[in-house]
Design a protein around this motif. Structure first.
Motif, PDB file in Angstrom:
ATOM      1  N   ASP A  69      31.647  34.001  41.185  1.00 41.04           N
ATOM      2  CA  ASP A  69      31.007  33.786  39.915  1.00 41.04           C
ATOM      3  C   ASP A  69      30.615  31.758  39.294  1.00 41.04           C
ATOM      4  O   ASP A  69      29.740  31.804  38.692  1.00 41.04           O
ATOM      5  N   GLN A  70      31.343  31.054  40.411  1.00 39.87           N
ATOM      6  CA  GLN A  70      31.091  29.584  39.591  1.00 39.87           C
ATOM      7  C   GLN A  70      30.276  29.616  41.025  1.00 39.87           C
ATOM      8  O   GLN A  70      29.618  28.266  40.174  1.00 39.87           O
ATOM      9  N   SER A  87      34.273  24.488  37.755  1.00 33.95           N
ATOM     10  CA  SER A  87      35.357  26.203  38.473  1.00 33.95           C
ATOM     11  C   SER A  87      36.496  25.645  37.683  1.00 33.95           C
ATOM     12  O   SER A  87      37.510  27.084  37.567  1.00 33.95           O
ATOM     13  N   ARG A 120      35.370  36.894  43.587  1.00 31.86           N
ATOM     14  CA  ARG A 120      35.135  37.567  41.984  1.00 31.86           C
ATOM     15  C   ARG A 120      35.138  36.075  41.927  1.00 31.86           C
ATOM     16  O   ARG A 120      34.187  35.912  40.776  1.00 31.86           O
ATOM     17  N   ILE A 121      36.456  35.519  41.179  1.00 32.58           N
ATOM     18  CA  ILE A 121      35.920  34.189  40.773  1.00 32.58           C
ATOM     19  C   ILE A 121      35.685  33.269  40.940  1.00 32.58           C
ATOM     20  O   ILE A 121      34.295  32.220  40.869  1.00 32.58           O
TER      21      ILE A 121
END
Length: 332
Positions: free
Chosen positions: A268-269, A224, A264-265
């Motif tokens: 995502d990871q 990440s 969000r990120i």
């Protein structure tokens, strides 16, 4: 004397590898190839013990070439070379019993270490576990990975004929395979340098679940951070405050990042929320306390930032699927 084949469409890369390998008396380079098809043709006509194989080449990929080569020469050891880190390629490589991965640019120290310790060996007993672990990593769901790794360890310990030596070999192969194949370890680090593994830990599968969890967490974090460098500060903040009651607001303020963007990120990871991740981390610390100390549940809850022991028990039950008392009974 081991016969070596170098397969790479980059002439400079072939020259570099030839210079590295030629320093070793027990290895002779019997050929070079610029494509997977050419490599397969050579292996059909000459005995090859070791291949250094690039993944991305004109025509068939290095993985596809390796599959064809393994069909005609299953004993041949294949080392994958790539400038890319791809879960799909890594999983396919493990299924073909390819257990070594070198990232480009290739380090002479890595090649030296590998060749100094090289021996043709069977990989069948370890590969199914490692292949499954790679598949879990590929899911990009930290919670699913955690549960799946626990299942893998249960299967390993269900073999009544397994002794301490074979257990250690199995876990080191899995841990090292994950680090090597997914290209997240430092080029000069062995898995036992990053994650020491005393023999005494091997007699307790609950400890080994924590050990493998730490490796998975390390890989997820490194992956990440490579995608979103700002997450490095986030993980550092979590590490510094993991024993406290942490909120998303505190994390974003301490890491200079907006809540919406971080949420969000991170999802995502990791496939889960930041707070779910922190709960998983805390439960590992709870288990460590129960395994290695005599602290009671109330003490552990207080030390790790839970409001009260009843809340800790509720979270533990949800994550582990068993009560704290049932977990303690397993340790007896």
């Amino acid at each position: 004397m081991y016969n070596v084949l170098i397969v790479d469409d980059d002439t400079l890369m072939r020259d570099t590898l030839r210079a590295m390998i030629s320093r070793f008396k027990n290895f002779q380079i019997i050929g070079e190839a610029a494509s997977g098809s050419e490599a397969f043709s050579i292996c059909r006509h000459y005995p090859v013990h070791l291949i250094f194989m690039d993944i991305i080449m004109p025509g068939i990929t290095g993985i596809e070439a390796s599959k064809k080569i393994k069909e005609v020469s299953p004993q041949t050891e294949i080392c994958i070379l790539s400038a890319y880190s791809d879960f799909h390629f890594a999983k396919e490589a493990m299924e073909l019993h390819i257990k070594k991965y070198f990232s480009k640019p290739v380090s002479i120290l890595d090649i030296n270490h590998y060749l100094e310790n090289f021996s043709l060996s069977s990989f069948e007993s370890i590969c199914p576990h490692l292949s499954l672990a790679l598949e879990l990593m590929n899911s990009q769901n930290f919670s699913k990975t955690y549960t799946g790794l626990s299942d893998i360890i249960n299967k390993i310990y269900s073999n009544q004929n397994t002794n301490i030596e074979s257990l250690k070999k199995t876990f080191i192969e899995i841990g090292q395979g994950l680090l090597d194949s997914l290209e997240y370890a430092s080029p000069h680090n062995e898995v036992t340098d990053l994650f020491p593994l005393p023999y005494t830990w091997l007699i307790n599968q609950e400890i080994m679940k924590i050990w493998l969890f730490k490796i998975a967490d390390y890989i997820y974090q490194q992956k990440s951070i490579r995608r979103y460098s700002i997450l490095e500060g986030v993980f550092l903040f979590i590490e510094q405050h993991i024993k406290e009651k942490i909120s998303l607001v505190q994390i974003t303020e301490g890491s200079m990042i907006s809540q919406g963007y971080l949420s969000r990120i991170f999802r995502d990871q990791f496939g889960i929320s930041m707070m779910e991740y922190i709960r998983l981390r805390k439960i590992q610390m709870v288990k460590i306390n129960f395994i290695f100390t005599t602290h009671n549940t109330s003490d552990v809850a207080f030390m790790l930032g839970f409001n009260e022991s009843s809340y800790l028990q509720k979270v533990f039950q949800k994550v582990e699927g068993i009560s704290i008392q049932e977990f303690k009974n397993r340790l007896k």
